[in-house]
Structures are given as C-alpha cells and as structure tokens.
Design a protein around this motif. Structure first.
Motif, short mmCIF file in Angstrom:
data_model
loop_
_atom_site.label_atom_id
_atom_site.label_comp_id
_atom_site.label_asym_id
_atom_site.label_seq_id
_atom_site.Cartn_x
_atom_site.Cartn_y
_atom_site.Cartn_z
N ASP A 31 35.62 -17.29 -16.19
CA ASP A 31 35.62 -15.84 -16.03
C ASP A 31 34.42 -15.22 -16.74
O ASP A 31 33.96 -15.71 -17.76
CB ASP A 31 36.89 -15.21 -16.61
N VAL A 32 33.93 -14.13 -16.16
CA VAL A 32 32.87 -13.35 -16.78
C VAL A 32 33.46 -11.98 -17.12
O VAL A 32 34.04 -11.33 -16.26
CB VAL A 32 31.66 -13.19 -15.83
N GLY A 40 31.06 9.89 -20.98
CA GLY A 40 31.79 10.64 -22.01
C GLY A 40 32.39 9.67 -23.01
O GLY A 40 31.75 8.69 -23.41
N SER A 41 33.63 9.90 -23.39
CA SER A 41 34.29 9.07 -24.40
C SER A 41 35.09 7.90 -23.81
O SER A 41 35.67 7.12 -24.54
CB SER A 41 35.21 9.93 -25.25
N THR A 42 35.10 7.76 -22.49
CA THR A 42 35.87 6.71 -21.82
C THR A 42 35.12 5.38 -21.86
O THR A 42 33.89 5.36 -21.90
CB THR A 42 36.13 7.14 -20.36
N ASP A 43 35.88 4.29 -21.84
CA ASP A 43 35.31 2.94 -21.78
C ASP A 43 35.73 2.25 -20.50
O ASP A 43 36.78 2.56 -19.93
CB ASP A 43 35.81 2.10 -22.97
N TRP A 44 34.93 1.31 -20.04
CA TRP A 44 35.27 0.50 -18.88
C TRP A 44 35.21 -0.98 -19.26
O TRP A 44 34.55 -1.36 -20.22
CB TRP A 44 34.34 0.76 -17.70
N LYS A 45 35.93 -1.79 -18.47
CA LYS A 45 35.93 -3.24 -18.64
C LYS A 45 36.03 -3.86 -17.26
O LYS A 45 36.80 -3.38 -16.42
CB LYS A 45 37.10 -3.67 -19.51
N MET A 46 35.25 -4.91 -17.02
CA MET A 46 35.33 -5.65 -15.75
C MET A 46 35.41 -7.14 -16.04
O MET A 46 34.77 -7.63 -16.97
CB MET A 46 34.10 -5.40 -14.88
N LYS A 47 36.18 -7.83 -15.20
CA LYS A 47 36.30 -9.27 -15.30
C LYS A 47 36.30 -9.85 -13.91
O LYS A 47 36.93 -9.31 -13.00
CB LYS A 47 37.59 -9.66 -16.02
N ALA A 48 35.56 -10.95 -13.72
CA ALA A 48 35.55 -11.65 -12.44
C ALA A 48 35.67 -13.14 -12.72
O ALA A 48 35.10 -13.64 -13.70
CB ALA A 48 34.26 -11.37 -11.68
N GLY A 49 36.43 -13.82 -11.87
CA GLY A 49 36.59 -15.26 -12.05
C GLY A 49 37.09 -15.92 -10.79
O GLY A 49 37.69 -15.27 -9.93
N PRO A 50 36.85 -17.21 -10.67
CA PRO A 50 37.31 -17.95 -9.49
C PRO A 50 38.83 -18.02 -9.43
O PRO A 50 39.49 -18.10 -10.47
CB PRO A 50 36.71 -19.35 -9.69
#
Length: 129
Positions: A31-32, A40-50
């Motif tokens: 996974d990556v 603004g003050s918000t955060d994001w997160k992304m994950k990709a994997g087989p």
C-alpha cells in the motif's frame, strides 16, 4: 534481573510486537499512503494498494467538524471513476470514500479533490501505485 522485571519486560515486548502486527494488517506492505493539508484547517489522507488483481483506493477528509457537506471527485489516470457529495460524521468530523478500480499497466495515478460547500475550502490528494 529479577523474575518480576523479566516478566514485565517480556509483557511489554509482546504488547509492542502485537501492536506492530496490527498496524501492518491495516496497511499492507504494497500500500501507498499519503497525507496532506487542505487550503484551510482540514486534512486529507489517501491510500492505494493491490486487491485481488484490482486497486483499492481510499480517500479521507478530516475537518474535525460534524455535518459539513463536501463535493468530491476521484480520478484514475485522469479519468473520473467516481464523484459525489458526502457529509462529515461524528465523532471525528470526517468522511471516507473507497473504490476498487482496474489495475492499468505501469504506474497508476489517483487524484482526489474535495470542496467544502460552505467555506469553499479545497483539498487535493494524489497517490501513485
């Protein structure tokens, strides 16, 4: 070292190893994971994997505010694979989008964009696998 201290050291080591194994189960070795901040003050997160010959992509927006409405779009190699509108939920004030897509030849590129409907805050996350 006393028997009590040896037992305590063994217990702490066992707990640490158990915690590490649990974390590895959540995010696979292939996974990556990427994280970032929005405008603004918000955060994001992304994950990709087989995932069984396909790619599982997860994107999360975390504003720490319940009830916000966000419009979002997920692209895979430039093509829209999903779009929608989501509302942040409690207790964390976040929402998550999960999709499984085809695994293209070579490197797969994903982009997740989200816009808060009230403030106009924008988030853009990218991950390559």
């Amino acid at each position: 070292m006393t028997r009590t201290r040896r037992g305590l050291v063994a217990a702490v080591t066992s707990l640490a190893l158990t915690g590490a194994a649990a974390g590895a189960a959540v995010a696979g070795d292939d996974d990556v994971l990427r994280r970032g901040s929005c405008t603004g003050s918000t955060d994001w997160k992304m994950k990709a994997g087989p995932d069984d010959g396909r790619i599982e992509v997860e994107a999360e927006i975390d504003s720490n505010r319940v009830g916000q409405t966000w419009r979002w779009v997920l692209r895979h190699d430039g093509a829209v694979v999903a779009r929608g509108k989501s509302r942040t939920k409690g207790p964390s004030g976040s929402f998550e989008v999960e999709r499984r897509t085809a695994d293209h030849k070579g490197t797969d590129s994903f982009r997740f964009k989200a816009k808060h409907q009230g403030s106009g805050e924008r988030c853009v996350g990218r991950v390559r696998l």
